[in-house]
Design an enzyme around this catalytic site. Structure first.
Site, PDB file in Angstrom:
ATOM      1  N   GLY A  17       0.739  -1.336  -0.049  1.00 55.90           N
ATOM      2  CA  GLY A  17      -0.056   0.020  -0.019  1.00 55.90           C
ATOM      3  C   GLY A  17       0.982   1.316  -0.045  1.00 55.90           C
ATOM      4  O   GLY A  17       0.365   2.360   0.428  1.00 55.90           O
ATOM      5  N   GLY A  21      -0.717   8.085  -4.963  1.00 59.89           N
ATOM      6  CA  GLY A  21      -1.627   8.508  -5.998  1.00 59.89           C
ATOM      7  C   GLY A  21      -1.978   6.990  -6.665  1.00 59.89           C
ATOM      8  O   GLY A  21      -2.612   7.185  -7.953  1.00 59.89           O
ATOM      9  N   ALA A  24      -4.491   1.257  -7.419  1.00 60.02           N
ATOM     10  CA  ALA A  24      -4.492  -0.525  -7.121  1.00 60.02           C
ATOM     11  C   ALA A  24      -3.460  -0.778  -5.897  1.00 60.02           C
ATOM     12  O   ALA A  24      -3.777  -1.536  -5.196  1.00 60.02           O
ATOM     13  CB  ALA A  24      -3.657  -0.969  -8.457  1.00 60.02           C
ATOM     14  N   ASN A 105      10.529   3.346 -14.457  1.00 58.86           N
ATOM     15  CA  ASN A 105      10.819   4.154 -13.585  1.00 58.86           C
ATOM     16  C   ASN A 105      12.333   4.049 -13.212  1.00 58.86           C
ATOM     17  O   ASN A 105      12.598   4.913 -12.222  1.00 58.86           O
ATOM     18  CB  ASN A 105      10.021   3.916 -12.363  1.00 58.86           C
ATOM     19  CG  ASN A 105       8.673   3.960 -12.441  1.00 58.86           C
ATOM     20  OD1 ASN A 105       7.930   3.020 -12.157  1.00 58.86           O
ATOM     21  ND2 ASN A 105       8.014   4.912 -13.149  1.00 58.86           N
ATOM     22  N   ARG A 133      10.665   3.807  -2.968  1.00 56.62           N
ATOM     23  CA  ARG A 133      11.193   3.792  -4.024  1.00 56.62           C
ATOM     24  C   ARG A 133      12.596   4.698  -4.244  1.00 56.62           C
ATOM     25  O   ARG A 133      13.245   4.420  -5.272  1.00 56.62           O
ATOM     26  CB  ARG A 133      10.212   4.315  -5.361  1.00 56.62           C
ATOM     27  CG  ARG A 133       9.123   3.601  -5.343  1.00 56.62           C
ATOM     28  CD  ARG A 133       8.450   3.316  -6.532  1.00 56.62           C
ATOM     29  NE  ARG A 133       9.152   2.546  -7.547  1.00 56.62           N
ATOM     30  CZ  ARG A 133       8.979   2.332  -8.767  1.00 56.62           C
ATOM     31  NH1 ARG A 133       7.818   2.717  -9.486  1.00 56.62           N
ATOM     32  NH2 ARG A 133       9.902   1.680  -9.713  1.00 56.62           N
ATOM     33  N   GLU A 166      10.570  10.384 -11.963  1.00 52.32           N
ATOM     34  CA  GLU A 166      10.330   9.208 -12.137  1.00 52.32           C
ATOM     35  C   GLU A 166      10.580   8.339 -13.134  1.00 52.32           C
ATOM     36  O   GLU A 166      10.000   7.322 -13.583  1.00 52.32           O
ATOM     37  CB  GLU A 166       8.760   9.008 -11.805  1.00 52.32           C
ATOM     38  CG  GLU A 166       8.328   9.701 -10.505  1.00 52.32           C
ATOM     39  CD  GLU A 166       8.137   8.650  -9.224  1.00 52.32           C
ATOM     40  OE1 GLU A 166       7.588   7.474  -9.623  1.00 52.32           O
ATOM     41  OE2 GLU A 166       8.394   9.219  -8.084  1.00 52.32           O
ATOM     42  N   HIS A 240       1.711   8.029 -13.193  1.00 54.83           N
ATOM     43  CA  HIS A 240       2.658   8.262 -13.949  1.00 54.83           C
ATOM     44  C   HIS A 240       1.937   8.653 -15.288  1.00 54.83           C
ATOM     45  O   HIS A 240       0.789   7.786 -15.642  1.00 54.83           O
ATOM     46  CB  HIS A 240       3.609   6.881 -14.251  1.00 54.83           C
ATOM     47  CG  HIS A 240       4.403   6.816 -13.149  1.00 54.83           C
ATOM     48  ND1 HIS A 240       4.624   5.623 -12.471  1.00 54.83           N
ATOM     49  CD2 HIS A 240       5.070   7.556 -12.238  1.00 54.83           C
ATOM     50  CE1 HIS A 240       5.302   5.625 -11.635  1.00 54.83           C
ATOM     51  NE2 HIS A 240       5.734   6.796 -11.083  1.00 54.83           N
ATOM     52  N   ASN A 346      -0.265  -4.144  -7.706  1.00 56.23           N
ATOM     53  CA  ASN A 346       0.603  -2.918  -7.227  1.00 56.23           C
ATOM     54  C   ASN A 346       0.593  -1.801  -8.097  1.00 56.23           C
ATOM     55  O   ASN A 346       1.361  -0.814  -7.903  1.00 56.23           O
ATOM     56  CB  ASN A 346       1.964  -3.605  -6.957  1.00 56.23           C
ATOM     57  CG  ASN A 346       2.100  -3.676  -5.466  1.00 56.23           C
ATOM     58  OD1 ASN A 346       1.607  -3.070  -4.781  1.00 56.23           O
ATOM     59  ND2 ASN A 346       3.234  -4.422  -5.091  1.00 56.23           N
ATOM     60  N   CYS A 352       4.949  -0.824 -17.492  1.00 55.26           N
ATOM     61  CA  CYS A 352       5.946  -0.373 -16.195  1.00 55.26           C
ATOM     62  C   CYS A 352       7.170  -1.186 -16.142  1.00 55.26           C
ATOM     63  O   CYS A 352       7.813  -0.801 -15.554  1.00 55.26           O
ATOM     64  CB  CYS A 352       4.797  -0.496 -14.936  1.00 55.26           C
ATOM     65  SG  CYS A 352       3.443   0.505 -14.926  1.00 55.26           S
TER      66      CYS A 352
HETATM   67  O1  SUG Z   1       5.466   3.787  -8.211  1.00 56.16           O
HETATM   68  N1  SUG Z   1       3.897   0.580  -7.056  1.00 56.16           N
HETATM   69  C1  SUG Z   1       4.657   1.520  -7.900  1.00 56.16           C
HETATM   70  C2  SUG Z   1       4.175   1.138  -9.642  1.00 56.16           C
HETATM   71  C3  SUG Z   1       4.956   1.806 -10.606  1.00 56.16           C
HETATM   72  C4  SUG Z   1       4.298   1.573 -11.972  1.00 56.16           C
HETATM   73  N2  SUG Z   1       5.241   2.063 -12.926  1.00 56.16           N
HETATM   74  C5  SUG Z   1       4.892   2.905 -13.892  1.00 56.16           C
HETATM   75  N3  SUG Z   1       3.640   3.494 -13.990  1.00 56.16           N
HETATM   76  N4  SUG Z   1       5.651   2.813 -14.956  1.00 56.16           N
HETATM   77  C6  SUG Z   1       4.611   2.859  -7.808  1.00 56.16           C
HETATM   78  O2  SUG Z   1       3.303   3.485  -7.363  1.00 56.16           O
HETATM   79  C7  SUG Z   1       3.566  -0.066  -4.954  1.00 56.16           C
HETATM   80  C8  SUG Z   1       4.242  -0.929  -3.933  1.00 56.16           C
HETATM   81  C9  SUG Z   1       3.524  -1.449  -2.721  1.00 56.16           C
HETATM   82  O3  SUG Z   1       2.413  -0.888  -2.334  1.00 56.16           O
HETATM   83  O4  SUG Z   1       4.015  -2.371  -2.094  1.00 56.16           O
HETATM   84  C10 SUG Z   1       4.275   0.507  -5.943  1.00 56.16           C
HETATM   85  O5  SUG Z   1       5.367   1.136  -5.590  1.00 56.16           O
END
Ligand code: SUG
Length: 420
Positions: A17, A21, A24, A105, A133, A166, A240, A346, A352
């Site tokens: 979680g 933003g 999912a 990313n 991240r 990002e 993103h 996630n 991605c």
């Molecule tokens: O940065 N999810 C990533 C998903 C990245 C998707 N990348 C692109 N759209 N290019 C993020 O939000 C969730 C990790 C967690 O909740 O354990 C997460 O970091």
């Protein structure tokens, strides 16, 4: 041509979680995950792309947990994991996160055809908007410097944290299909998508305009176009740009509300011969687009044909299927469905999971072969997953020292398998 560098899913894939933003990620917080299925789903996609004729490589996951992060936050000694869980659960989760799997990313990449020194430039993303991240950049930089050690490449340092960046999820390279068909090396436009200059309503942008501009400067990019993402899209969960817009050399597939008003016209003016497939809200609402991730499809071009690697939940959305029909009608492309449910939960779809590195044949030959995959290498990675990954991971496992030892063992095995 493009090298697609996918992030290999690590043995600690879980749902924290943590994604700001990212709807999912918030919705699935603390659900039981399957690291094994996550890794195998990612490898199946890599194998298919490789077999379709696109150079396919990988970036390995980081060693987990991040004992250094725990230490820097005051969690030291044998009970560091349980103390972090009690006092700062999000720091514990950040220390275990496999978020480096989303290599869109990992960095922003500019092709040698568009840089002043005619080398491929890469800037690892600082990902400074979220704690879990923000710790990726050091490992990513190390891996990219190994993979791209040749002087045909320049791997910069990540930008200062105060300029949130990002990576390629907010960058699109758009050329013309005619140039591609003629097998010419088109001078494409690099489109850097950043947060809008308006007050954030629900979510703030994770990409600062200052970061996008600094990257274009560092790379000596002679054709940058800076475009604002719409606040409406960010508020709907497009954390993103690649959640609502995706490009391959001569094609842009996007939602009509992806950008601030007027921005799409600036893209059209920069690349008048590109095929822009703009999907109207009447066909597909922003909310449904974010739920289905249809615009997060991985577009590849082989032998002049466009292939769209699409996550199979798109099939449940009539509007998204209509959007794909429009893409196919405009490009003559084909669609291939994949199950990437573990990553999707996630907020990570097909686009991605890969970093595109536009390369010439000589530049591709200069990439360190340890990072480039063939069928035999993918077989070995699948065996590694079978040997070391759990079928299920629960929140309690993150405080279990036996699990930490198991993960360290898996990491050692991967390093020797990849000869790193
Ligand atoms: O940065 N999810 C990533 C998903 C990245 C998707 N990348 C692109 N759209 N290019 C993020 O939000 C969730 C990790 C967690 O909740 O354990 C997460 O970091």
């Amino acid at each position: 041509m493009e090298l697609h560098l996918d992030g290999l899913v690590g043995p600690t894939h879980f749902y924290g979680g943590l994604g700001y933003g990212n709807l999912a990620s918030a919705q699935n917080a603390d659900a039981v995950s399957s690291p094994r299925n996550a890794a195998l789903q990612g490898l199946a996609k890599m194998r298919w792309v490789h077999q379709a004729g696109v150079p396919q490589g990988l970036l390995p996951p980081r060693p987990r947990p991040d004992w250094d992060l725990l230490k820097r936050c005051g969690f030291i000694g044998s009970d560091a994991l349980s103390a972090a869980r009690e006092h700062a659960p999000n720091i514990l989760k950040a220390a275990w996160s496999t978020s480096s799997m989303w290599t869109a990313n990992a960095a922003t990449v500019t092709a040698s055809a568009e840089t002043s020194d005619e080398r491929v430039h890469l800037t690892p993303a600082n990902l400074s908007s979220t704690l879990h991240r923000s710790t990726e950049a050091a490992h990513t930089t190390e891996m990219l410097r190994l993979a791209c050690a040749s002087d045909r490449f320049v791997v910069h340092d990540a930008l200062p944290a105060a300029l949130p960046d990002e990576g390629a999820a907010n960058h699109m390279r758009l050329g013309s299909r005619r140039a591609e068909a003629a097998n010419a090396d088109p001078t494409a436009t690099n489109i850097y998508v950043h947060g809008p200059n308006v007050e954030a309503t629900r979510f703030r942008s994770r990409q600062s305009p200052e970061a996008s501009k600094a990257i274009a400067r560092l790379h000596g990019d002679h054709s940058p176009l800076f475009v604002a993402q719409s606040q409406q899209a960010i508020d709907a969960g497009a954390f993103h740009n690649d959640v609502v817009a995706v490009s391959t050399d001569g094609v842009l597939f996007c939602h009509e509300l992806a950008f601030e008003p007027g921005e799409l016209d600036r893209i059209r003016a920069a690349q008048p011969e590109a095929t822009i497939v703009e999907i109207a809200s009447a066909t597909l609402s922003l909310d449904e687009a974010v739920a289905s991730y249809v615009f997060n499809s991985e577009l590849i071009t082989t032998d002049g044909e466009l292939l769209a690697v699409v996550e199979k939940r798109v099939e449940k959305s009539t509007g998204s299927m209509q959007a794909l029909d429009q893409l196919v009608a405009a490009t003559g492309g084909k669609v291939e469905m994949f199950d990437l449910a573990q990553s999707m939960a996630n907020g990570g779809g097909p686009a991605c999971l890969r970093l595109r590195v536009p390369v010439t044949a000589d530049e591709l030959a200069a990439v360190d072969s340890r990072f480039v995959l063939d069928d035999a290498a993918i077989d070995r990675l699948e065996n590694w997953v079978a040997d070391h990954f759990r079928d299920e991971l629960h929140a309690d496992d993150l405080t279990n020292p036996d699990f930490a030892a198991e993960v360290a063992n898996a990491d050692q095995a991967l390093r020797s398998l990849l000869e790193l």
